[in-house]
Design a protein around this motif. Structure first.
Motif, PDB file in Angstrom:
ATOM      1  N   ILE A 190       7.488  10.337   5.420  1.00 10.65           N
ATOM      2  CA  ILE A 190       6.568   9.250   5.078  1.00 10.65           C
ATOM      3  C   ILE A 190       5.461   9.281   6.117  1.00 10.65           C
ATOM      4  CG2 ILE A 190       6.241   6.764   4.793  1.00 10.65           C
ATOM      5  CD1 ILE A 190       9.201   6.543   4.095  1.00 10.65           C
ATOM      6  N   CYS A 197      10.018   8.940   9.163  1.00 11.72           N
ATOM      7  CA  CYS A 197       9.004   7.900   8.949  1.00 11.72           C
ATOM      8  C   CYS A 197       8.030   7.929  10.124  1.00 11.72           C
ATOM      9  CB  CYS A 197       9.649   6.530   8.837  1.00 11.72           C
ATOM     10  SG  CYS A 197      11.015   6.421   7.661  1.00 11.72           S
ATOM     11  N   PRO A 239       5.095   4.393   9.698  1.00 10.34           N
ATOM     12  CA  PRO A 239       4.791   4.029   8.318  1.00 10.34           C
ATOM     13  C   PRO A 239       4.153   2.660   8.134  1.00 10.34           C
ATOM     14  CG  PRO A 239       7.132   3.792   8.718  1.00 10.34           C
ATOM     15  CD  PRO A 239       6.548   4.414   9.945  1.00 10.34           C
ATOM     16  N   GLN A 275       1.809   8.374   8.159  1.00 11.91           N
ATOM     17  CA  GLN A 275       1.271   7.173   8.789  1.00 11.91           C
ATOM     18  C   GLN A 275       0.168   6.518   7.971  1.00 11.91           C
ATOM     19  OE1 GLN A 275      -0.205   7.920  12.721  1.00 11.91           O
ATOM     20  NE2 GLN A 275      -0.962   5.848  13.026  1.00 11.91           N
ATOM     21  N   ASP A 276      -0.740   7.307   7.453  1.00 14.08           N
ATOM     22  CA  ASP A 276      -1.941   6.775   6.805  1.00 14.08           C
ATOM     23  C   ASP A 276      -1.753   6.743   5.287  1.00 14.08           C
ATOM     24  OD1 ASP A 276      -4.439   6.041   5.944  1.00 14.08           O
ATOM     25  OD2 ASP A 276      -5.521   7.501   7.160  1.00 14.08           O
ATOM     26  N   PRO A 277      -1.592   5.544   4.692  1.00 12.43           N
ATOM     27  CA  PRO A 277      -1.397   5.482   3.233  1.00 12.43           C
ATOM     28  C   PRO A 277      -2.660   5.817   2.448  1.00 12.43           C
ATOM     29  CG  PRO A 277      -1.565   3.272   4.150  1.00 12.43           C
ATOM     30  CD  PRO A 277      -1.572   4.225   5.321  1.00 12.43           C
ATOM     31  N   VAL A 306       7.376  -3.974   4.097  1.00 15.93           N
ATOM     32  CA  VAL A 306       7.697  -2.546   4.029  1.00 15.93           C
ATOM     33  C   VAL A 306       8.970  -2.240   4.812  1.00 15.93           C
ATOM     34  CG1 VAL A 306       6.894  -0.227   4.651  1.00 15.93           C
ATOM     35  CG2 VAL A 306       5.309  -1.842   3.600  1.00 15.93           C
ATOM     36  N   GLN A 331       1.351   2.491   0.557  1.00 15.43           N
ATOM     37  CA  GLN A 331       2.490   2.929   1.372  1.00 15.43           C
ATOM     38  C   GLN A 331       3.780   2.853   0.572  1.00 15.43           C
ATOM     39  OE1 GLN A 331       3.057   5.032   3.447  1.00 15.43           O
ATOM     40  NE2 GLN A 331       2.605   4.150   5.452  1.00 15.43           N
TER      41      GLN A 331
END
Length: 340
Positions: free
Chosen positions: A103, A184, A187, A105-107, A199, A167
């Motif tokens: 997963i 992750c 995240p 960091q930057d959505p 989240v 995310q």
């Protein structure tokens, strides 16, 4: 939390170096490298959440990428389910990544803006040749519902969603293959605080449902506290402390860990007023030219001559509690040496 005799993931003396050019050392031309991760070792058991924390640039994300072999390590070993990842060929790595997902960091940057949500989430199934197109879309709709998104939005594009919703899409994508371990990488750091809690709760719920283990990378100790079983603290590429989260928060043995914890706000205003912040002098040194001996000694309030001469051993200071400090003891710093 499941516990087995063999760890799901075992990392031994992991080191990752990046070339930065050439320079003269001792009168000879040599290649310069930055040691982003240096001699890091830990284990993750099935169903466990292992937190990895530290300042920006300490090597947390590089550790995650090296484990996944997105950036193969310079030295050291990574074992997944007892198998040496470094000896795997492309086909074996592909099979391993079915069980180990990421997963990001930057959505905003981690989702392809030209693909629909359905295409993004189902892509791992396509890559691994799992299911028919209809079965993939059924699985996507099921997961969209699980992560709190409307299954009817399957044909929408990433720009039509908020950061928290994106995310959730990234989380759904990581769970589509039902992996045993998810890395992750910060995240929730790009999300608002209220969305962070949603989240984190979602990740905990999914872990209960699927029994997935997490390597949870973050720079915020308060975030890690709410999700982790054990926590490791990194500084300038080295691991300085490792323990179950209760012991780490109750009795930090490393000066750096204690400084980080002093910055975590406490909801009770009376307790918060009485707390003393521990402010460290200076900035973290450059990883291109780290200090001799203990890498933290240039900022440590309790450093002595020994600290600059020899690197401390990463040793057990309590049951399951490890620390790399010559003078390790609970709450080693009594007060801040810098006034706010």
């Amino acid at each position: 939390m499941a516990d087995t005799s063999m760890p799901l993931l075992k990392v031994e003396h992991l080191t990752k170096e990046f070339p930065t050019g050439s320079g003269f050392l001792g009168g000879k031309l040599s290649k310069k490298v930055v040691s982003a991760v240096n001699d890091v070792s830990f284990e993750i058991r099935a169903g466990e959440t292992f937190g990895l924390v530290g300042e920006s640039g300490c090597g947390k994300s590089t550790t995650g990428r090296a484990i996944m072999h997105l950036d193969p390590p310079t030295s050291g070993k990574v074992y997944f389910e007892g198998k040496d990842v470094s000896k795997m060929n492309k086909a074996q790595l592909k099979d391993m990544r079915r069980e180990m997902q990421f997963i990001f960091q930057d959505p905003y940057a981690s989702l392809n803006p030209r693909m629909t949500i359905g295409e993004i989430i189902s892509e791992p199934m396509v890559i691994h040749g799992i299911g028919t197109p209809e079965e993939r879309m059924d699985r996507v709709r099921e997961l969209l519902d699980v992560v709190g998104l409307n299954p009817e939005h399957i044909n929408r594009y990433p720009h039509e969603f908020s950061g928290g919703q994106r995310q959730r899409v990234g989380i759904a994508r990581s769970f589509i293959l039902r992996p045993k371990l998810i890395i992750c990488d910060e995240p929730v750091s790009a999300l608002d605080v209220s969305i962070q809690a949603q989240v984190l709760n979602l990740l905990k719920d999914l872990q209960k449902e699927y029994g997935t283990a997490y390597l949870f990378i973050a720079h915020d100790l308060s975030v890690v506290q709410h999700i982790s079983d054990r926590v490791a603290v990194m500084y300038l590429g080295k691991m300085v402390e490792l323990s179950d989260w209760k012991s780490l928060y109750a009795e930090p043995n490393h000066p750096y860990t204690q400084s980080l914890l002093s910055a975590v706000p406490i909801p009770d205003p009376d307790v918060q007023k009485s707390r003393k912040r521990i402010i460290l002098a200076g900035d973290p040194p450059s990883p291109i030219d780290p200090p001799s001996g203990c890498r933290f000694h240039t900022r440590c309030p309790i450093a002595q001559a020994k600290c600059s001469e020899s690197a401390p051993e990463f040793r057990e200071v309590g049951e399951g509690h490890y620390c790399a400090c010559h003078f390790a003891k609970p709450f080693p710093i009594k007060e801040s040496h810098i006034d706010l």
